[in-house]
Motif scaffolding. Structure first.
Motif, PDB file in Angstrom:
ATOM      1  N   ILE A 179      17.035  74.098  57.135  1.00 36.80           N
ATOM      2  CA  ILE A 179      18.145  73.339  56.555  1.00 36.80           C
ATOM      3  C   ILE A 179      19.310  73.268  57.532  1.00 36.80           C
ATOM      4  N   GLU A 180      19.635  74.388  58.151  1.00 33.90           N
ATOM      5  CA  GLU A 180      20.758  74.411  59.100  1.00 33.90           C
ATOM      6  C   GLU A 180      20.469  73.548  60.319  1.00 33.90           C
ATOM      7  N   GLU A 181      19.190  73.419  60.698  1.00 31.57           N
ATOM      8  CA  GLU A 181      18.799  72.555  61.815  1.00 31.57           C
ATOM      9  C   GLU A 181      18.630  71.104  61.389  1.00 31.57           C
ATOM     10  N   LYS A 182      18.914  70.847  60.084  1.00 29.87           N
ATOM     11  CA  LYS A 182      18.807  69.501  59.497  1.00 29.87           C
ATOM     12  C   LYS A 182      17.377  68.947  59.551  1.00 29.87           C
ATOM     13  N   LYS A 183      16.411  69.843  59.509  1.00 29.47           N
ATOM     14  CA  LYS A 183      15.008  69.435  59.441  1.00 29.47           C
ATOM     15  C   LYS A 183      14.539  69.310  57.992  1.00 29.47           C
ATOM     16  N   ILE A 184      15.329  69.872  57.081  1.00 34.66           N
ATOM     17  CA  ILE A 184      15.085  69.733  55.648  1.00 34.66           C
ATOM     18  C   ILE A 184      16.415  69.413  54.979  1.00 34.66           C
ATOM     19  N   LYS A 185      16.395  68.436  54.075  1.00 33.12           N
ATOM     20  CA  LYS A 185      17.596  68.049  53.351  1.00 33.12           C
ATOM     21  C   LYS A 185      17.538  68.569  51.915  1.00 33.12           C
ATOM     22  N   ILE A 186      18.715  68.805  51.358  1.00 32.85           N
ATOM     23  CA  ILE A 186      18.838  69.278  49.981  1.00 32.85           C
ATOM     24  C   ILE A 186      19.129  68.094  49.071  1.00 32.85           C
ATOM     25  N   GLN A 187      18.441  68.051  47.923  1.00 34.23           N
ATOM     26  CA  GLN A 187      18.690  66.999  46.942  1.00 34.23           C
ATOM     27  C   GLN A 187      19.251  67.622  45.666  1.00 34.23           C
ATOM     28  N   ILE A 188      20.503  67.319  45.373  1.00 38.70           N
ATOM     29  CA  ILE A 188      21.179  67.888  44.204  1.00 38.70           C
ATOM     30  C   ILE A 188      21.345  66.828  43.120  1.00 38.70           C
ATOM     31  N   ASP A 189      20.990  67.187  41.908  1.00 43.36           N
ATOM     32  CA  ASP A 189      21.285  66.378  40.727  1.00 43.36           C
ATOM     33  C   ASP A 189      22.539  66.995  40.113  1.00 43.36           C
ATOM     34  N   GLY A 190      23.675  66.368  40.309  1.00 39.13           N
ATOM     35  CA  GLY A 190      24.954  66.932  39.894  1.00 39.13           C
ATOM     36  C   GLY A 190      25.936  66.906  41.066  1.00 39.13           C
ATOM     37  N   PRO A 191      26.878  67.870  41.118  1.00 40.13           N
ATOM     38  CA  PRO A 191      27.028  69.005  40.207  1.00 40.13           C
ATOM     39  C   PRO A 191      27.653  68.611  38.874  1.00 40.13           C
ATOM     40  N   TYR A 192      27.263  69.360  37.843  1.00 33.71           N
ATOM     41  CA  TYR A 192      27.756  69.146  36.490  1.00 33.71           C
ATOM     42  C   TYR A 192      28.733  70.259  36.110  1.00 33.71           C
ATOM     43  N   ARG A 193      29.342  70.110  34.928  1.00 34.12           N
ATOM     44  CA  ARG A 193      30.297  71.097  34.433  1.00 34.12           C
ATOM     45  C   ARG A 193      29.583  72.207  33.659  1.00 34.12           C
ATOM     46  N   PHE A 194      30.187  73.367  33.612  1.00 37.18           N
ATOM     47  CA  PHE A 194      29.639  74.530  32.931  1.00 37.18           C
ATOM     48  C   PHE A 194      29.279  74.229  31.469  1.00 37.18           C
ATOM     49  N   GLU A 195      30.155  73.489  30.785  1.00 36.44           N
ATOM     50  CA  GLU A 195      29.939  73.194  29.367  1.00 36.44           C
ATOM     51  C   GLU A 195      28.721  72.315  29.123  1.00 36.44           C
ATOM     52  N   GLU A 196      28.213  71.692  30.167  1.00 36.28           N
ATOM     53  CA  GLU A 196      27.072  70.788  30.016  1.00 36.28           C
ATOM     54  C   GLU A 196      25.718  71.497  30.097  1.00 36.28           C
ATOM     55  N   ILE A 197      25.707  72.788  30.377  1.00 38.54           N
ATOM     56  CA  ILE A 197      24.449  73.501  30.589  1.00 38.54           C
ATOM     57  C   ILE A 197      23.456  73.334  29.434  1.00 38.54           C
ATOM     58  N   PRO A 198      23.858  73.473  28.156  1.00 42.25           N
ATOM     59  CA  PRO A 198      22.875  73.276  27.082  1.00 42.25           C
ATOM     60  C   PRO A 198      22.176  71.912  27.162  1.00 42.25           C
ATOM     61  N   ARG A 199      22.960  70.868  27.388  1.00 42.22           N
ATOM     62  CA  ARG A 199      22.361  69.535  27.525  1.00 42.22           C
ATOM     63  C   ARG A 199      21.465  69.450  28.753  1.00 42.22           C
ATOM     64  N   LEU A 200      21.887  70.093  29.828  1.00 37.92           N
ATOM     65  CA  LEU A 200      21.127  70.030  31.073  1.00 37.92           C
ATOM     66  C   LEU A 200      19.782  70.757  30.968  1.00 37.92           C
ATOM     67  N   ILE A 201      19.731  71.830  30.194  1.00 38.24           N
ATOM     68  CA  ILE A 201      18.448  72.520  29.997  1.00 38.24           C
ATOM     69  C   ILE A 201      17.485  71.595  29.264  1.00 38.24           C
ATOM     70  N   GLN A 202      17.990  70.877  28.270  1.00 39.59           N
ATOM     71  CA  GLN A 202      17.157  69.903  27.555  1.00 39.59           C
ATOM     72  C   GLN A 202      16.737  68.777  28.495  1.00 39.59           C
ATOM     73  N   TYR A 203      17.666  68.330  29.312  1.00 38.15           N
ATOM     74  CA  TYR A 203      17.428  67.287  30.329  1.00 38.15           C
ATOM     75  C   TYR A 203      16.330  67.734  31.295  1.00 38.15           C
ATOM     76  N   PHE A 204      16.376  68.996  31.704  1.00 37.02           N
ATOM     77  CA  PHE A 204      15.344  69.545  32.573  1.00 37.02           C
ATOM     78  C   PHE A 204      13.988  69.540  31.865  1.00 37.02           C
ATOM     79  N   GLY A 205      13.974  69.997  30.622  1.00 35.20           N
ATOM     80  CA  GLY A 205      12.726  70.070  29.873  1.00 35.20           C
ATOM     81  C   GLY A 205      12.079  68.728  29.669  1.00 35.20           C
TER      82      GLY A 205
END
Length: 324
Positions: free
Chosen positions: A284-310
């Protein structure tokens, strides 16, 4: 401190609530981490829903033994136990803490020092939190079981999730011919990555299209175990990292049987948290692999996000940024 808590199993949006708890004190071998970022994982979906029931044998059959879930974090150490040797107060750390406990869905988390790694200075908290679990699964599947090698034919079922993103990039480093399976909505986004072939699982069953693969990495395990065999080349390896318990058990037992008379292999990966991450972090530091983030979201959204993940709607790794 604020934390997410649940007292019974069920739909995350119904059983999880934000509560105020006392900030925990670290035991002699623990550190207290102020959590800056956390993530959503298969663990969280299973633990909150109480499914499969096998999880209940470990974490509480009738109700959860530990009320705050969460297995992955990045943050700053604010206090250390009397026997801690690896870290000092003020150091930035990250890690998959599942070998030592739960509790990253809170503003502070006490955890054994061995559950953590030092965070690279050139990486954000959100990026660091997104790496350990997904990258660990992808790397260990390929290195410990798959034996990833040049120009192999690879299929990733669940290509659009956190593990899928890392697995694809690891495979492409070996110039592998790589196919991905996911929903049509995700395929539109995945096209730019460079997959040799993308399969909409609603339109095509990859176990029935006549294609054979050297490695199948399955993040879903949603088909009968025997159906994967005909999609493996001679000496091919099927590796599952998650799915319904009946599917995982089917793969485990069928794998034991076919090993007696076939060169094909079927295995369920038992993750070793944070193992091999030094290699991934280097890429990652050599930029040979990239990170893909969905978000970032807010702490209060975690319950919805767990359902979203499922529901399998996420693209990459779901990351939550804690309030300052």
């Amino acid at each position: 401190m604020r934390a997410l808590s649940y007292q019974k199993y069920g739909n995350p949006e119904k059983v999880l609530e934000v509560v105020e708890l006392n900030t925990p004190e670290p035991k002699p071998n623990e550190v207290l981490v102020k959590v800056y970022a956390t993530t959503i994982n298969d663990y969280d979906w299973s633990l909150v829903n109480g499914q499969p029931y096998l999880y209940r044998l470990m974490f509480g059959f009738w109700k959860p033994k530990k009320s705050t879930p969460g297995i992955e974090l990045a943050g700053i150490i604010v206090k250390i136990g009397s026997q801690v040797k690896l870290f000092k107060e003020g150091e930035a750390v990250f890690g998959d803490i599942s070998d030592y406990g739960l509790g990253s869905f809170a503003e502070f988390c006490c955890i054994n020092e061995k559950a953590l790694l030092k965070k690279p200075d050139n990486m954000s908290m959100e990026e660091a939190a997104s790496i350990p679990h997904a990258a660990g699964l992808a790397l260990q599947a390929f290195s410990q079981i798959g034996g990833l090698n040049y120009r192999q034919k690879i299929l990733i079922n669940g290509a659009g999730g956190g593990v899928g993103y890392f697995a694809f990039q690891l495979a492409k480093r070996f110039n592998c011919q790589t196919s991905g399976v996911d929903s049509a909505e995700k395929i539109e986004v995945l096209n730019h990555l460079g997959y040799d072939r993308l399969i909409d699982y609603k339109k095509e069953n990859f176990t029935r299209n006549g294609e054979k693969y050297d490695i199948i990495l399955d993040c879903r395990t949603n088909k009968p175990a025997y159906s994967y065999l005909k999609s493996l080349s001679s000496g091919g390896k099927y590796i599952t990292i998650g799915g319904k318990i009946q599917g995982l058990l089917g793969v485990y037992f069928l794998g034991k049987i076919i090993s007696l008379f076939s060169s094909k292999k079927m295995e369920v990966l038992a993750l070793k948290p944070n193992h091999g991450l030094t290699e991934v972090m280097g890429l990652i530091e050599e930029k040979k692999i990239k990170i893909q983030i969905d978000g970032p979201y807010r702490f209060e959204e975690i319950p919805r996000l767990i359902q979203y993940f499922g529901e399998g709607k996420h693209l990459g790794k779901i990351v939550v940024k804690m309030d300052p």
